[in-house]
Scaffold this motif. Structure first.
Motif, PDB file in Angstrom:
ATOM      1  N   TYR A 170      38.629  47.725  41.672  1.00 20.79           N
ATOM      2  CA  TYR A 170      37.970  47.017  40.571  1.00 20.79           C
ATOM      3  C   TYR A 170      37.841  45.535  40.914  1.00 20.79           C
ATOM      4  CZ  TYR A 170      37.393  44.890  35.913  1.00 20.79           C
ATOM      5  OH  TYR A 170      36.958  44.144  34.831  1.00 20.79           O
ATOM      6  N   TYR A 171      38.916  44.957  41.419  1.00 21.96           N
ATOM      7  CA  TYR A 171      38.918  43.542  41.813  1.00 21.96           C
ATOM      8  C   TYR A 171      37.828  43.285  42.866  1.00 21.96           C
ATOM      9  CZ  TYR A 171      40.591  39.169  43.913  1.00 21.96           C
ATOM     10  OH  TYR A 171      40.673  37.896  44.398  1.00 21.96           O
ATOM     11  N   LYS A 172      37.761  44.154  43.879  1.00 18.16           N
ATOM     12  CA  LYS A 172      36.763  43.974  44.941  1.00 18.16           C
ATOM     13  C   LYS A 172      35.344  44.144  44.407  1.00 18.16           C
ATOM     14  CE  LYS A 172      39.947  45.683  48.499  1.00 18.16           C
ATOM     15  NZ  LYS A 172      40.282  46.834  49.379  1.00 18.16           N
ATOM     16  N   ASP A 173      35.171  45.088  43.491  1.00 19.19           N
ATOM     17  CA  ASP A 173      33.835  45.343  42.945  1.00 19.19           C
ATOM     18  C   ASP A 173      33.372  44.179  42.070  1.00 19.19           C
ATOM     19  OD1 ASP A 173      31.794  47.557  42.888  1.00 19.19           O
ATOM     20  OD2 ASP A 173      31.989  47.209  40.737  1.00 19.19           O
ATOM     21  N   VAL A 174      34.291  43.639  41.258  1.00 14.96           N
ATOM     22  CA  VAL A 174      33.967  42.471  40.424  1.00 14.96           C
ATOM     23  C   VAL A 174      33.556  41.303  41.306  1.00 14.96           C
ATOM     24  CG1 VAL A 174      34.979  40.696  38.933  1.00 14.96           C
ATOM     25  CG2 VAL A 174      35.357  43.115  38.425  1.00 14.96           C
ATOM     26  N   SER A 175      34.306  41.100  42.390  1.00 11.96           N
ATOM     27  CA  SER A 175      33.998  40.004  43.310  1.00 11.96           C
ATOM     28  C   SER A 175      32.596  40.156  43.883  1.00 11.96           C
ATOM     29  CB  SER A 175      35.029  39.978  44.439  1.00 11.96           C
ATOM     30  OG  SER A 175      34.722  38.979  45.390  1.00 11.96           O
ATOM     31  N   LEU A 176      32.258  41.365  44.312  1.00 13.15           N
ATOM     32  CA  LEU A 176      30.948  41.610  44.902  1.00 13.15           C
ATOM     33  C   LEU A 176      29.828  41.429  43.876  1.00 13.15           C
ATOM     34  CD1 LEU A 176      29.381  42.536  47.422  1.00 13.15           C
ATOM     35  CD2 LEU A 176      29.655  44.896  46.610  1.00 13.15           C
ATOM     36  N   ASN A 214      32.864  50.251  33.618  1.00 18.56           N
ATOM     37  CA  ASN A 214      32.449  51.510  34.232  1.00 18.56           C
ATOM     38  C   ASN A 214      31.162  52.031  33.598  1.00 18.56           C
ATOM     39  OD1 ASN A 214      34.699  51.549  35.930  1.00 18.56           O
ATOM     40  ND2 ASN A 214      35.930  52.792  34.529  1.00 18.56           N
ATOM     41  N   GLY A 215      31.054  51.856  32.283  1.00 19.22           N
ATOM     42  CA  GLY A 215      29.857  52.311  31.579  1.00 19.22           C
ATOM     43  C   GLY A 215      28.614  51.556  32.007  1.00 19.22           C
ATOM     44  N   ILE A 216      28.763  50.255  32.297  1.00 18.23           N
ATOM     45  CA  ILE A 216      27.608  49.438  32.708  1.00 18.23           C
ATOM     46  C   ILE A 216      27.176  49.785  34.124  1.00 18.23           C
ATOM     47  CG2 ILE A 216      26.832  47.089  33.222  1.00 18.23           C
ATOM     48  CD1 ILE A 216      28.766  46.089  31.051  1.00 18.23           C
ATOM     49  N   PHE A 217      28.157  49.898  35.025  1.00 17.37           N
ATOM     50  CA  PHE A 217      27.838  50.022  36.449  1.00 17.37           C
ATOM     51  C   PHE A 217      28.055  51.426  37.024  1.00 17.37           C
ATOM     52  CE2 PHE A 217      28.980  45.456  35.913  1.00 17.37           C
ATOM     53  CZ  PHE A 217      27.737  44.931  36.246  1.00 17.37           C
TER      54      PHE A 217
END
Length: 457
Positions: free
Chosen positions: A100-106, A83-86
């Motif tokens: 979170y899973y969907k965001d990591v995938s993207l 969260n701090g990075i993005f």
């Protein structure tokens, strides 16, 4: 110089292993802040501790309820790092974990993450062309092994022509067995790359056909097209050079996956840049050739490996460091000037800025701060050239400036739609005004302006 890269997945044997690896990456990056990577970790349950059979279980990206409290707390802390990075707001709770899973995938697909640590997640069904390496510290076998390895085999362009598998366990036998079972038993050579020596020195295949290696290619290059020869003349010789040098670029790209290649390039960096410059000179020359003339139009069967040239990008910061070195020598070190010229000629991105760089170098005798002077020079030259285009083409000043601001922000000049029309002076659409030709002239000038000033200053 900056080397264009991809991203990777690190598959580990258990949740505890994932926690240990993630913590170690964070520790090392804290100690070496100049070598930071964007690392994330994801897992959804702890039932699959050290697996013994190598068969991949499916992880449920919607459920973290089976995690023990320690594993869940650790994952929450890692997600807070993310969260701090993005600048996101995810956690292990319900919908937030799904997101979170969907965001990591993207972000993996967009190459915004450098490394993703997983247990089983993302090893089946996940496809990203930017993913080129799978690090493996877990037992895999049969279809699970093939599925996991296949994460890296999505071809992207002439740079990514294969995927890398780095195993920290001895999976050679299991790999051979899986390939035999799920493909042709003789397909090992198709699925797996050959050894370094074959590509470097050349090899003979099962049919007795000899495949030249990198060493053979460089010998042919330096013998047929020595650098002492200032220009490659004759269409057939030019074509032979382009084909040969393109093959060398592809082979160098392949060999860089082997550690042994470092220091064995044969060509010095300066000589390689010389050949790169000649290669791109011919590309520029042939781009301007018109088909149907007396000369045979051979551009259709020649592929210029521009993506491979861009892989190692010589950026403006590197050039300015050389300019600083030249300035510090009281403008006496002409060898530095030669190095700058060769570096600029070798870079597809900087060739369009060559005149700008040369004009700047010619006027740096009395400056005290090269970097500051460059920024001032670029800003003044950018304004001067834009005003010249506006006046020459009688463009609308405010609209043109807004249009170019958008182009520099978006990274390209938009030539479709009606944006260009809004900049143009009134021209009759019904004959006599030659509106289409006028519009194309404006597009060409604005694109040339963009290419000169994008990415510098």
């Amino acid at each position: 110089q900056r080397v264009s890269g991809f991203n990777s997945i690190f598959a580990v044997s258990s949740v505890d292993a994932a926690k240990l690896y993630y913590a170690e990456f964070q520790r090392q990056m804290t100690e070496n802040p100049q070598k930071r990577l964007k690392v994330a970790v994801i897992y959804s349950y702890g039932a699959n501790e050290e697996e013994t059979d190598g068969i991949l279980d499916e992880e449920n990206p919607e459920d973290t309820s089976a995690l023990d409290q320690s594993s869940r707390d650790f994952l929450d802390a890692a997600i807070r790092d993310y969260n701090g990075i993005f600048h996101t707001n995810y956690s292990t709770d319900g919908d937030k974990f799904q997101n979170y899973y969907k965001d990591v995938s993207l972000r993996m697909k967009n190459k915004e993450l450098d490394l993703l640590i997983v247990v089983n997640m993302f090893l089946t069904g996940f496809d990203a062309t930017t993913l080129n390496t799978l690090w493996v510290d877990k037992n895999l076998k049969m279809h699970g092994l093939i599925q996991a390895y296949s994460r890296t085999n999505r071809i992207l362009n002439s740079i990514k022509v294969f995927g890398n598998i780095v195993c920290f366990r001895n999976l050679q036998k299991r790999t051979d067995d899986a390939i035999s079972l799920f493909g042709d038993k003789e397909a090992g050579g198709i699925v797996l790359m050959r050894g370094y020596k074959d590509y470097y020195f050349g090899y003979e295949d099962a049919d007795g056909k000899y495949h030249p290696g990198y060493q053979d290619m460089i010998e042919e290059l330096t013998t047929k097209f020595p650098l002492e020869e200032e220009r490659i003349t004759g269409e057939q010789r030019q074509k032979e050079f382009i084909v040969l040098f393109g093959a060398i670029l592809r082979m160098r790209n392949l060999l860089t996956s082997f550690d042994e290649f470092a220091g064995s390039e044969i060509l010095s960096e300066r000589d390689f840049q010389d050949y790169l410059g000649r290669y791109q000179d011919l590309r520029d020359e042939w781009k301007n050739r018109k088909p149907g003339g007396e000369k045979e139009d051979i551009t259709d069967d020649i592929v210029f490996e521009i993506e491979l040239i861009k892989q190692v990008e010589i950026n403006i910061d590197y050039i300015l460091l050389l300019v600083q070195k030249y300035h510090d020598s009281h403008c006496d070190d002409k060898e530095v000037l030669i190095t700058i010229r060769k570096a600029v000629d070798a870079s597809p991105e900087l060739r369009s800025k060559k005149a700008l760089i040369e004009t700047f170098i010619a006027g740096i005798n009395d400056v005290s701060d090269v970097m500051l002077e460059w920024r001032t020079f670029v800003a003044e030259e950018k304004e001067r050239q834009l005003v010249a285009i506006i006046q020459e083409e009688n463009l609308k000043d405010d609209e043109t400036r807004r249009f170019m601001e958008s182009a520099f922000r978006d990274g390209s000049v938009k030539t479709t739609g009606t944006d260009i029309d809004r900049l143009m002076p009134p021209i009759s659409r019904f004959g006599g005004g030659n509106r289409a030709a006028k519009k194309q002239t404006i597009i060409d000038k604005l694109k040339g302006f963009f290419d000169r000033f994008f990415g510098i200053g």
